[in-house]
Design a protein around this motif. Structure first.
Motif, short mmCIF file in Angstrom:
data_model
loop_
_atom_site.label_atom_id
_atom_site.label_comp_id
_atom_site.label_asym_id
_atom_site.label_seq_id
_atom_site.Cartn_x
_atom_site.Cartn_y
_atom_site.Cartn_z
N MET A 1 0.85 -1.18 0.00
CA MET A 1 0.00 0.00 0.00
C MET A 1 0.89 1.23 0.00
SD MET A 1 -1.99 0.36 3.72
CE MET A 1 -2.41 -1.33 3.59
N ALA A 2 0.47 2.30 -0.69
CA ALA A 2 1.32 3.47 -0.88
C ALA A 2 1.47 4.26 0.41
CB ALA A 2 0.72 4.36 -1.96
N LYS A 3 2.62 4.84 0.59
CA LYS A 3 2.86 5.66 1.76
C LYS A 3 3.22 7.07 1.29
CE LYS A 3 4.89 1.85 4.35
NZ LYS A 3 5.79 1.03 3.58
N ARG A 4 3.05 8.02 2.20
CA ARG A 4 3.39 9.39 1.88
C ARG A 4 4.28 9.93 2.98
NH1 ARG A 4 -0.29 14.70 1.92
NH2 ARG A 4 -1.09 13.67 3.75
N ILE A 5 5.36 10.58 2.59
CA ILE A 5 6.25 11.25 3.53
C ILE A 5 6.08 12.75 3.31
CG2 ILE A 5 8.63 11.57 4.28
CD1 ILE A 5 9.23 8.92 2.75
N LEU A 6 5.91 13.46 4.41
CA LEU A 6 5.75 14.90 4.31
C LEU A 6 6.95 15.62 4.89
CD1 LEU A 6 2.09 15.60 5.51
CD2 LEU A 6 3.00 16.14 3.29
N ILE A 7 7.42 16.64 4.22
CA ILE A 7 8.39 17.58 4.79
C ILE A 7 7.65 18.90 4.86
CG2 ILE A 7 10.61 18.71 4.54
CD1 ILE A 7 11.38 16.42 2.66
N ASP A 8 7.38 19.36 6.06
CA ASP A 8 6.44 20.46 6.20
C ASP A 8 6.76 21.23 7.46
OD1 ASP A 8 2.79 20.53 6.45
OD2 ASP A 8 4.24 22.08 5.95
N PRO A 9 7.26 22.43 7.54
CA PRO A 9 7.55 23.24 6.35
C PRO A 9 8.96 23.00 5.81
CG PRO A 9 7.95 24.53 8.29
CD PRO A 9 7.49 23.18 8.77
N VAL A 10 9.18 23.45 4.61
CA VAL A 10 10.52 23.46 4.03
C VAL A 10 11.25 24.65 4.64
CG1 VAL A 10 11.82 23.64 1.88
CG2 VAL A 10 9.62 22.45 1.91
N THR A 11 12.44 24.38 5.18
CA THR A 11 13.15 25.46 5.88
C THR A 11 14.06 26.24 4.92
OG1 THR A 11 15.03 24.06 6.45
CG2 THR A 11 13.19 24.13 8.00
N ARG A 12 14.46 27.38 5.38
CA ARG A 12 15.41 28.26 4.70
C ARG A 12 14.97 28.64 3.29
NH1 ARG A 12 20.65 25.60 4.70
NH2 ARG A 12 20.06 24.02 6.18
N ILE A 13 13.64 28.80 3.14
CA ILE A 13 13.15 29.48 1.94
C ILE A 13 12.16 30.52 2.42
CG2 ILE A 13 13.42 27.47 0.43
CD1 ILE A 13 10.40 27.05 0.60
N GLU A 14 11.74 31.38 1.53
CA GLU A 14 10.81 32.43 1.89
C GLU A 14 9.39 31.92 1.65
OE1 GLU A 14 10.79 35.16 3.35
OE2 GLU A 14 8.83 35.94 2.81
N VAL A 429 18.88 13.19 4.01
CA VAL A 429 18.10 13.01 2.79
C VAL A 429 16.99 14.05 2.73
CG1 VAL A 429 16.53 11.48 1.57
CG2 VAL A 429 18.64 10.58 2.54
N LEU A 430 16.32 14.24 3.86
CA LEU A 430 15.27 15.25 3.88
C LEU A 430 15.84 16.61 3.55
CD1 LEU A 430 13.07 14.29 6.97
CD2 LEU A 430 12.66 13.82 4.56
#
Lengths: 473, 168
Positions: A1-14, A429-430
């Motif tokens: 079954m599919a999985k989802r990885i979240l990176i939230d929020p992305v740092t060091r951007i505006e 990796v993130l």
């Protein structure tokens, strides 16, 4: 079954974004998305406003690149007035934009991205930031701050304020420089040039160490778009639009930026508030193109100044044709800083910078106008339609960062596929995935006109909705 | 010291916020009002957001007051506090660094890059609405006057600054 990885929020951007990485049942990356979570809603503020207020209004969309909006908006106003802006005012506007590009790129490289290169993508995130950089490379960090201050000070001397200077207006500008201003700028040219050359040598020396990242951070064929001047010269203000392909063959040239809507379409996806511009003749998705420093160096034939040209010649060796690896946005940024320093130095002896012939006055002569400017992040268009009284009926801003949306999504997918295999996601990796986005130096506040930060967190979610991992950033 | 120029001012007031987001303009509005009331040895700055280069100017002063709007979801009880003052310390955690800097991070930059961080406070003024708009709400306008006068009274005697903290 599919999985989802979240990176939230992305740092060091505006601005605000999250990255979702979808895994298949074998825990291999299926696809990834870069979601912009800020809501774009500024347009209603424009309706009914006098067009001459638009520079000041649009400059407040974002605190990072106000000068870019001031210039594009003022140029749209120039079109509505149908005036010829006095030459001294054009030159002062160009100086302002050179300073803007310089200071923005300095912040992007030294403050936001250098920690990755110099401290390592796998280093402790508590230290992998500007303070870690200051501890390990204090002179480099201080030099970067001084370089940014140089650009900001030029902007302040021109416009009276570092942020949101209301100096650039339809028809021209409000003031010029004096001898003391020119002396101040000239005195800081040598240090600014030296810092930039040193940063370039440092970065080029590190490229071999990050060969894998260079190959996988958004390295794919695409069109590239930007303004060019006469003879294909690197251009940031007035010029024509050029598209090249991934082999650096010209796809379209001499396009009028005031007719951008003829060759640029905008698509909307349900999973992001950021629109996706594309090159119309090739259709949505196939018409993906990149803008900004990498694209500007790909579309131009020459930087127009000696040191920057030397760097451009070396830069060209990084690709067969165009340089398509987004990792090299960073190097392109530094080359542009060098070009800005050299061009600013060349301008300083021009008496027009002290001229009082600064503005053309007129009433409304056209009901539709487009202004264009190369912002630090890429080409920016302001398109206004007004009524006979000069009040805005409709306004559309095509932001540089939005034009890189499709490319940023493809970058995230590529990096995720390169570095993720199995359910374990190491921190480094993130950060590589985030760093891929940071290479574009996106301004999401600008693209979606949003307010400050919101508390967010990271989740790894199964397709059945079960949270299997969670991270706070 | 890098980037630091001689500056006789001891006090710096920085009001920041997006002036096209209704009460998010409280910070700049308070700062401008302070500028009209304050003694001449006070530097006043307004900004859309705090940027790293503010660290250079912070390093030249002894005291700094940051003013920003704050957002609360709970209704404000009559007589309760719409302004909070917190003492700040320099922080060197840049793990969430973006183009935007928190005041504590700016103080950290001032300390490590330029060798000095002032004593500093954050004045958070409650806003009522933050949707797109170019004017303050009526309550926010009232608070601008109150807060600006409070800050100005403190600035007239910098000894008072060391004693301030808490809800007002």
């Amino acid at each position: 079954m599919a999985k989802r990885i979240l990176i939230d929020p992305v740092t060091r951007i505006e601005g605000h974004a999250k990255i979702s990485i979808y895994l298949d049942d074998a825990d291999q990356v299926d696809h990834a998305r870069f979601h912009v979570t800020e809501f774009r809603g500024f347009e209603r503020m424009y309706e009914g406003r006098p067009f001459w207020e638009m520079p000041a209004i649009t400059a407040r969309v974002c605190g990072i690149c106000p000068v870019s909006h001031l210039l594009a908006s003022s140029r749209a106003g120039d079109e509505l007035l149908a005036v010829e802006v006095p030459l001294p005012a054009k030159k002062l506007r160009r100086l302002n934009n050179l300073a803007q590009i310089l200071q923005s790129h300095a912040l992007s490289f030294f403050h936001l991205s250098a920690p990755d290169f110099l401290l390592g993508f796998d280093s402790d995130p508590v230290r992998r930031n500007v303070f870690g950089l200051i501890a390990e490379h204090p002179e480099l960090a201080r030099s970067g701050i001084r370089l940014r201050q140089f650009g900001q000070e030029i902007i302040e001397r021109l416009g009276g304020k570092k942020i949101h200077p209301a100096w650039c207006v339809p028809g021209g500008v409000r003031s010029s420089l004096d001898d003391e201003d020119l002396r101040w700028i000239r005195d800081r040219i040598p240090e600014s040039r030296d810092v930039t050359v040193q940063a370039l040598e440092l970065f080029k020396g590190l490229v071999e160490k990050f060969r894998q990242e260079a190959q996988s951070f958004g390295n794919f064929p695409s069109l590239h778009m930007g303004l060019v001047g006469v003879g294909g010269l690197w251009e940031h203000g007035e010029g024509t639009v050029r598209f090249v392909d991934s082999e650096r063959k010209i796809v379209a040239d001499g396009l009028d930026p005031r007719k951008f809507f003829d060759y640029i379409g905008e698509a909307v996806e349900p999973w992001s508030y950021l629109k996706s511009p594309y090159y119309r003749p090739l259709g949505y998705r196939d018409g993906m193109y990149r803008v900004g420093p990498l694209a500007r160096l790909n579309v131009c034939d020459s930087m127009g100044t000696p040191l920057a040209n030397k760097e451009l010649d070396e830069f060209r060796q990084l690709g067969a044709g165009a340089v398509n690896a987004s990792f090299f946005f960073h190097q392109a940024r530094l080359i542009e800083v060098l070009a800005c320093v050299e061009r600013i130095e060349k301008m300083l002896d021009d008496p027009d910078l002290k001229s009082k012939d600064l503005r053309a006055d007129a009433g409304v002569n056209r009901l539709e106008g487009v202004g264009c400017s190369e912002a630090p992040r890429g080409t920016l268009f302001h398109h206004y339609q007004i009524d006979e009284n000069g009040l805005i009926r409709k306004a559309n801003l095509v932001i540089a960062t939005g034009q890189n949306n499709l490319a940023m999504n493809q970058t995230v997918t590529q990096i995720a596929r390169e570095y993720i295999s199995g359910p374990e996601i190491p921190e480094g990796v993130l950060n590589r995935i985030e760093a891929g986005i940071r290479a574009f130096d996106p301004c999401l506040s600008c693209s979606t006109h949003a307010i400050g930060q919101m508390p967010l967190h990271v989740e790894m979610v199964r397709s059945d909705g079960q949270i299997i991992d969670e991270r706070q950033r | 010291m890098i980037g630091v120029t001689s500056n006789p001012a001891k006090l710096l007031v920085i009001g920041y916020g997006n002036e096209w987001r209704s009460d998010d303009a409280l910070g700049p509005a308070v700062a401008r009002r302070v500028e009209s009331l304050a003694p001449p040895n006070v530097l006043v700055r307004t900004a859309h957001q705090l940027l790293p280069e503010f660290a250079a100017e912070l390093a030249t002063v002894e005291y700094a007051i940051f003013v920003d709007a704050c957002y609360e979801t709970e209704p404000l009880d009559p007589g309760s506090n719409a302004v909070m003052i917190a003492r700040l310390s320099p922080h060197t955690d840049g793990s969430r660094a973006t183009h935007f800097c928190h005041p504590s991070m700016l103080l950290g930059l001032a300390e490590v890059v330029f060798g000095h961080a002032p004593q500093a406070w954050l004045v958070s003024v409650r806003g009522e609405r933050f949707e797109h708009g170019d004017s303050l709400s009526p309550r926010a306008r009232e608070r601008v006057e109150v807060v600006a006068h409070q800050i100005t009274r403190l600035l007239h005697d910098s000894k008072n600054l060391s004693e301030i903290e808490g809800h007002q």
